[in-house]
Motif scaffolding. Structure first.
Motif, mmCIF file in Angstrom:
data_model
loop_
_atom_site.group_PDB
_atom_site.id
_atom_site.type_symbol
_atom_site.label_atom_id
_atom_site.label_comp_id
_atom_site.label_asym_id
_atom_site.label_seq_id
_atom_site.Cartn_x
_atom_site.Cartn_y
_atom_site.Cartn_z
ATOM 1 N N VAL B 18 0.848 -1.184 0.000
ATOM 2 C CA VAL B 18 0.000 0.000 0.000
ATOM 3 C C VAL B 18 0.893 1.246 0.000
ATOM 4 O O VAL B 18 1.757 1.388 0.856
ATOM 5 C CB VAL B 18 -0.924 0.006 1.243
ATOM 6 C CG1 VAL B 18 -1.866 1.189 1.200
ATOM 7 C CG2 VAL B 18 -1.720 -1.296 1.322
ATOM 8 N N ARG B 19 0.679 2.102 -1.012
ATOM 9 C CA ARG B 19 1.504 3.314 -1.126
ATOM 10 C C ARG B 19 0.640 4.566 -1.092
ATOM 11 O O ARG B 19 -0.535 4.530 -1.451
ATOM 12 C CB ARG B 19 2.283 3.283 -2.448
ATOM 13 C CG ARG B 19 3.552 2.431 -2.379
ATOM 14 C CD ARG B 19 4.258 2.479 -3.703
ATOM 15 N NE ARG B 19 3.303 2.188 -4.764
ATOM 16 C CZ ARG B 19 3.554 1.345 -5.769
ATOM 17 N NH1 ARG B 19 4.700 0.733 -5.851
ATOM 18 N NH2 ARG B 19 2.648 1.126 -6.689
ATOM 19 N N ILE B 20 1.253 5.678 -0.694
ATOM 20 C CA ILE B 20 0.544 6.957 -0.651
ATOM 21 C C ILE B 20 0.587 7.569 -2.055
ATOM 22 O O ILE B 20 1.614 7.517 -2.716
ATOM 23 C CB ILE B 20 1.203 7.896 0.377
ATOM 24 C CG1 ILE B 20 1.194 7.234 1.761
ATOM 25 C CG2 ILE B 20 0.496 9.251 0.427
ATOM 26 C CD1 ILE B 20 2.074 7.892 2.791
ATOM 27 N N ASP B 26 -4.510 10.117 0.002
ATOM 28 C CA ASP B 26 -5.149 8.852 -0.350
ATOM 29 C C ASP B 26 -4.058 7.840 -0.705
ATOM 30 O O ASP B 26 -2.899 8.206 -0.861
ATOM 31 C CB ASP B 26 -6.082 9.077 -1.556
ATOM 32 C CG ASP B 26 -7.138 7.974 -1.674
ATOM 33 O OD1 ASP B 26 -7.071 7.001 -0.893
ATOM 34 O OD2 ASP B 26 -8.019 8.083 -2.549
ATOM 35 N N ILE B 27 -4.465 6.578 -0.840
ATOM 36 C CA ILE B 27 -3.497 5.574 -1.265
ATOM 37 C C ILE B 27 -3.537 5.444 -2.781
ATOM 38 O O ILE B 27 -4.527 5.805 -3.426
ATOM 39 C CB ILE B 27 -3.760 4.196 -0.607
ATOM 40 C CG1 ILE B 27 -5.209 3.723 -0.834
ATOM 41 C CG2 ILE B 27 -3.434 4.253 0.883
ATOM 42 C CD1 ILE B 27 -5.449 2.272 -0.480
ATOM 43 N N ARG B 29 -4.417 3.792 -5.727
ATOM 44 C CA ARG B 29 -5.467 2.777 -5.928
ATOM 45 C C ARG B 29 -5.121 1.805 -7.055
ATOM 46 O O ARG B 29 -5.640 0.695 -7.093
ATOM 47 C CB ARG B 29 -6.798 3.459 -6.252
ATOM 48 C CG ARG B 29 -7.216 4.485 -5.203
ATOM 49 C CD ARG B 29 -8.110 3.829 -4.193
ATOM 50 N NE ARG B 29 -8.284 4.676 -3.005
ATOM 51 C CZ ARG B 29 -9.095 4.363 -2.013
ATOM 52 N NH1 ARG B 29 -9.793 3.252 -2.055
ATOM 53 N NH2 ARG B 29 -9.193 5.140 -0.963
#
Lengths: 328, 263
Positions: B18-20, B26-27, B29
Motif C-alpha cells: 500500500v503506497r501513498i 489517499d493511497i 489505488r
C-alpha cells in the motif's frame, strides 16, 4: 464549562484499563488547554468505583440507578445527552471498545457532534481537533481534521495511550447526576456469557507460536503443532483462524481473545492487525515471520524474517532434529 | 423477513503493498484488488441464511461508483433479491457519517424487518455507519453481533462480542439494525452459475437528488472528518531482520530461543 469529559468504562465491578488511559490523555489535554477534566460513571453500586477517577478528574459525575446495572447503550445515551447539554464539554472521550462502539456514533449523531473514531493521537491545533487514526489494516496512519464545532467527540483505541497518574495531586469532587431514561426502551440486557475454559492455557506458556492467515489452509496447522511439540510451545492464532473455524476460540490472541505474556512469541504468517497486537504487548520478545516485508507486525517485532513460513517451519523442525542427534 | 444489508466495495490491503498517492491524502489505488468488505461478507451470508429459513427478501445497498457493482453482483449471486447503488460525483470526500445519512434516506422509504451492516469497513475502520443509520431511522441497534436469533417479527436475541472472550446477550425489538462480526457464519462459495444469473439482474442506481440530500449535506462540507494526510505508521520497536538461507535463519531463531532458556 467547555472542558474535557471522559466516560469511565467498567465491567463486573472493575474499571477497565481504557478508563485510565483516557483519563491520562484527558488530563494532559486539559492542562495544555488550561481547562478542566471531568469524568462520568454510570452504573449500580458504583460509589467505590468512582473514587479512583477523582485522582485524575476535577469533577466526577456519578449516575447511580438500577436501570444501569448492566450496560445498555440506550440508557447511557439518554443520560449522557442530558449531561453533555448541561456541561457543554469541548471534547467527549469514549473508549473504542464494545461499549463505546455501541454508544458513541449514535450519541454523536443524536447531538450532532462531530465524531472521530478509533483515535491513537488527539491534539488541538488552534481550537481545531486533529486526530491520528489507522487505516488499511494498520498499513497507513491518517492525520484527520475534525469539522469545526463547539463540541467534539472521539473514541479512543484501547492501549493506544499510557495510563499514568497525574503529576500533581488532584482530588476531584464527586457529584451525583440524575439518570435519564430513554423515551422508549427497545433493548434489554439478558446475561453475560463467559467463555468455557480451553484445553490449553496459552496465557501462561513461556513460548507461544502464533499462526495467522499465512497458514492458508487448516491442513497446514499440524505442521506447526509438530514444531510446537518439539519446542514445548503452545499454538495460538489470530482472529481469522478462529473465524474460519480452524482453531477453537480459546486459542485466539488479541483484543477479543486472550492476552499472552510469553518469554518469546513466534508469529508465523500474521500481518499484525492492531487487535492482535494488543494481545501480545506482554510478550518479552517477538519474532515475526511473514513474506510481506510491509506487514505491520514487523513494527512490533524484535526480530523479523521476511520469508514464507512454509520454508521456515520445515527447516526449523529439521534443525531441531539434527541438534538432538537426529532422534527427535 | 425483509432484510436490508449495507455493503462496501473496498481495496484488499492485507497482503498488498500500500503506497501513498501524489495528493498525500489517499493511497495509490492502481493495481489494488477490490472486493466486498470482509465484515459485510458475513452480513450478507447471515441475511441470506435467515431468508432461506424464514422466507422474505434481501436487498443490498451500497454507496460507491460503478466499480462497486461487482460487490453488489456478488451479493445477488449469494441470494440477495435486489441491489441498489447510491452514487454522485458530489459525494467525493464524504466520511462515514455522510454515507450513513445517504443510506438512511433511501432505507427510510423501504419496508424492512431489520438491517445488517458489517461492524466496520476494513479500509477506514470507522465502525460508524451502522449505529448512525439506526439513530437517523430511530430504530434500536446492537453492534458486534456474533450470533443472531430472530424469534419472530417482533424480537431478536443477539450475542454481542465483548473483550477477552466475553459475550453479552441482548434482546432487541424489531425493526432494528445489527452490525455483524466476522466468524458469525461461514460465507458460502458462489457458483459460476450463480454469478452468471446475477449478471442479468438489474442494479438500481440513485443520485443525490433521488436520495433527497442537498449538496451541502455531503462531501467534505457535510462530513464530520476529513483526511489531511496519510503517513507510514512509525515502528514501535526496531526490528532486526534475520537474513540468510532458510537454514541460517532457522539456526538464528533457535539461538534466540536458547538465549532465552527455552531450549
Amino acid at each position: 464549562m467547555a472542558g474535557i469529559l471522559v466516560l469511565a468504562e467498567h465491567r463486573q465491578q472493575q474499571l477497565r484499563d481504557i478508563t485510565f488511559e483516557m483519563l491520562s490523555k484527558g488530563r494532559e489535554l486539559a492542562d495544555k488547554l488550561n481547562t478542566t477534566l471531568s469524568a462520568v460513571i454510570l452504573g449500580k453500586n458504583i460509589k467505590e468505583l468512582a473514587k479512583p477517577l477523582a485522582e485524575y478528574a476535577d469533577k466526577v459525575f456519578v449516575v447511580e440507578h438500577d436501570a444501569l446495572e448492566n450496560f445498555v447503550s440506550d440508557h447511557y445515551q439518554s443520560t449522557l445527552a442530558q449531561l453533555i447539554k448541561q456541561e457543554d464539554p469541548l471534547l467527549i472521550m469514549i473508549g473504542h471498545s464494545s461499549i463505546g462502539m455501541e454508544l458513541a456514533p449514535r450519541l454523536a449523531a443524536a447531538l450532532n457532534i462531530p465524531l472521530a473514531t478509533d483515535c491513537i493521537g488527539i491534539e488541538f491545533e488552534d481550537n481545531t481537533l486533529v486526530v491520528t487514526r489507522q487505516m488499511y489494516g494498520g498499513k497507513m496512519n491518517a492525520r484527520v481534521i475534525v469539522k469545526k464545532s463547539k463540541n467534539y467527540m472521539v473514541t479512543v483505541r484501547q492501549a493506544a495511550f499510557k495510563a499514568q497518574k497525574p503529576l500533581r495531586s488532584i482530588s476531584g469532587q464527586l457529584v451525583d447526576f440524575p439518570y435519564q431514561p430513554p423515551s422508549e426502551a427497545k433493548k434489554r440486557f439478558l446475561e453475560l456469557v463467559t467463555p468455557p475454559p480451553g484445553a490449553v492455557d496459552i496465557t501462561a506458556a513461556p513460548l507461544v507460536i502464533g499462526i495467522g492467515r499465512g497458514i492458508k489452509d487448516k491442513g497446514n496447522i499440524p505442521m506447526v503443532e509438530e514444531l510446537a511439540q518439539m519446542l514445548g510451545a503452545v499454538v495460538g492464532c489470530s482472529r481469522p483462524i478462529v473465524d474460519k473455524g480452524w482453531m477453537p476460540s480459546d486459542r485466539q490472541i488479541g483484543q477479543s481473545g486472550k492476552s499472552i505474556k510469553p518469554k518469546v512469541y513466534l508469529a508465523l504468517g500474521i500481518s499484525g492487525a492492531f487487535q492482535h497486537l494488543v494481545g501480545i504487548k506482554g510478550a518479552e520478545l517477538v519474532i515475526a515471520v511473514n513474506k510481506d516485508p510491509n506487514a505491520p507486525i514487523f513494527g512490533y517485532a524484535d526480530f523479523g524474517v521476511v520469508e514464507d513460513l512454509f520454508k521456515i517451519v520445515p527447516t526449523l523442525k529439521k534443525k531441531i532434529a539434527e541438534l538432538r542427534g537426529g532422534g527427535a | 423477513m425483509n432484510i436490508i444489508v449495507c455493503v462496501k466495495h473496498v481495496p484488499k490491503c492485507a497482503e498488498a503493498e500500500v503506497r501513498i498517492d501524489s495528493t498525500g491524502k489517499d493511497i495509490e489505488r492502481h493495481g489494488l484488488v477490490y472486493d466486498i468488505n470482509e465484515w459485510d461478507d458475513y452480513a450478507i451470508e447471515e441475511a441470506v441464511r435467515i431468508k432461506e429459513k424464514l422466507g422474505g427478501t434481501v436487498t443490498v445497498i451500497t454507496v460507491g461508483p460503478e466499480e462497486a457493482n461487482s460487490t453488489l453482483r456478488k451479493c445477488l449471486a449469494r441470494g440477495a433479491d435486489q441491489a441498489i447503488r447510491i452514487y454522485d460525483p458530489k459525494l467525493a470526500g464524504s466520511d462515514p457519517y455522510v454515507v450513513a445519512k445517504a443510506l438512511s434516506k433511501v432505507i427510510k422509504n423501504m419496508q424492512f424487518n431489520f438491517i445488517l451492516t458489517g461492524v466496520q469497513a476494513e479500509d477506514d475502520g470507522s465502525a460508524v455507519v451502522g449505529p448512525v443509520i439506526a439513530e437517523l431511522l430511530e430504530i434500536p441497534h446492537a453492534t458486534m453481533v456474533k450470533k443472531l436469533e430472530i424469534k419472530d417479527k417482533k424480537t431478536a436475541v443477539v450475542y454481542r462480542e465483548l473483550e477477552g472472550g466475553l459475550m453479552e446477550v441482548v434482546e432487541v425489538e424489531l425493526p432494528a439494525l445489527f452490525t455483524i462480526q466476522t466468524g458469525i457464519n461461514e460465507p458460502r462459495y458462489v457458483s459460476i452459475l450463480g454469478i452468471r444469473r446475477a449478471m442479468q439482474k438489474e442494479i438500481k442506481v440513485l443520485g443525490l437528488k433521488d436520495v433527497g440530500l442537498d449538496e451541502s449535506e455531503v462531501g467534505v462540507t457535510g462530513s464530520w472528518t476529513s483526511i489531511d494526510k496519510l503517513f507510514i505508521p512509525p515502528a514501535e520497536k526496531v526490528c532486526q531482520f534475520l537474513k540468510g538461507s532458510s537454514e541460517e535463519v532457522a539456526l538464528k531463531i533457535l539461538e534466540i530461543l536458547r538465549s532465552r532458556g527455552l531450549i
